[in-house]
Scaffold this active site. Structure first.
Site, PDB file in Angstrom:
ATOM      1  N   VAL A   1      -6.027  -2.250 -20.517  1.00 51.05           N
ATOM      2  CA  VAL A   1      -4.771  -2.576 -20.326  1.00 51.05           C
ATOM      3  C   VAL A   1      -3.181  -2.226 -18.809  1.00 51.05           C
ATOM      4  CG1 VAL A   1      -4.010  -2.194 -22.915  1.00 51.05           C
ATOM      5  CG2 VAL A   1      -3.723  -0.609 -21.487  1.00 51.05           C
ATOM      6  N   SER A   2      -2.123  -2.034 -18.770  1.00 48.93           N
ATOM      7  CA  SER A   2      -1.719  -2.144 -17.173  1.00 48.93           C
ATOM      8  C   SER A   2      -1.311  -0.944 -17.122  1.00 48.93           C
ATOM      9  CB  SER A   2      -1.093  -3.002 -16.942  1.00 48.93           C
ATOM     10  OG  SER A   2      -1.038  -4.200 -17.150  1.00 48.93           O
ATOM     11  N   SER A   3      -0.783  -0.150 -18.560  1.00 50.44           N
ATOM     12  CA  SER A   3      -0.179   1.885 -18.764  1.00 50.44           C
ATOM     13  C   SER A   3      -0.967   1.845 -19.304  1.00 50.44           C
ATOM     14  CB  SER A   3       0.852   1.285 -18.176  1.00 50.44           C
ATOM     15  OG  SER A   3       2.130   0.334 -19.887  1.00 50.44           O
TER      16      SER A   3
END
Length: 199
Positions: free
Chosen positions: A14-16
């Site tokens: 996931v990106s964050s």
């Protein structure tokens, strides 16, 4: 000679840090080992879990990924990563796209499908970014968009500079403060008296 016991591993991303990996893990199902990371897919060098996964897999292993956009952010990157994994004799399974790629099944049709699906995934990400930008523009015009909230106070910035000055890696400082590295770098580029710093 000892026979290698083949394994099925998962790569999830996931990106964050505040995003959940649960949906991807549920999509992938049971595996022998999971390589997970919470980082943007922009730079290969920042994706430690991906590098570990590629190093780990051996002949006959299977790498399962929920969807192509979780493995790569561009078509070029996608092809390179798949080639690295299949070059080791392992295969890559994209669950959402219902596609499997391996050294044994490499052919013109398989390569075409990888390119087509990868291009569609890249196009879809571009459309999402454009819709987000348009939404922000409309909200700004209506006076409803205030921008991202500030993340670092002046006191925190002073503390951050002290930690980094004493040799603590920037990545660890960002993790401990639960902020993106971009936010940290932006904060460090500002003067200590410029006020709170956000993303």
């Amino acid at each position: 000679m000892v026979q290698h016991k083949t394994q099925t591993v998962a790569y999830v991303r996931v990106s964050s840090v505040d995003q959940n990996l649960g949906r991807q893990l549920e999509t992938i199902g049971d595996v022998d080992r999971v390589f997970e990371e919470k980082v943007s897919g922009g730079s290969r060098t920042d994706r430690v879990a991906l590098l570990e996964c590629i190093r780990y897999v051996r002949e006959g292993d299977v790498v399962k990924v929920a969807s192509m956009d979780r493995l790569a952010r561009s078509l070029t990157d996608l092809r390179e990563i798949v080639d690295e994994i299949t070059g080791k004799g392992a295969s890559v399974v994209f669950v959402k796209e219902q596609q499997t790629y391996s050294r044994d099944t490499e052919d013109a049709i398989g390569r075409l499908m990888l390119n087509l699906l990868g291009a569609f995934a890249e196009f879809e990400r571009t459309l999402i970014r454009e819709r987000q930008r348009e939404g922000i523009r409309l909200a700004q015009a209506a006076g409803k968009y205030k921008g991202r909230s500030r993340k670092l106070t002046v006191e925190q910035l002073v503390e951050v500079r002290g930690l980094i000055g004493s040799g603590v890696p920037k990545a660890k400082v960002a993790r401990d403060l639960q902020i993106d590295r971009t936010t940290l770098y932006r904060a460090l580029a500002r003067k200590a008296d410029d006020g709170p710093v956000g993303e």
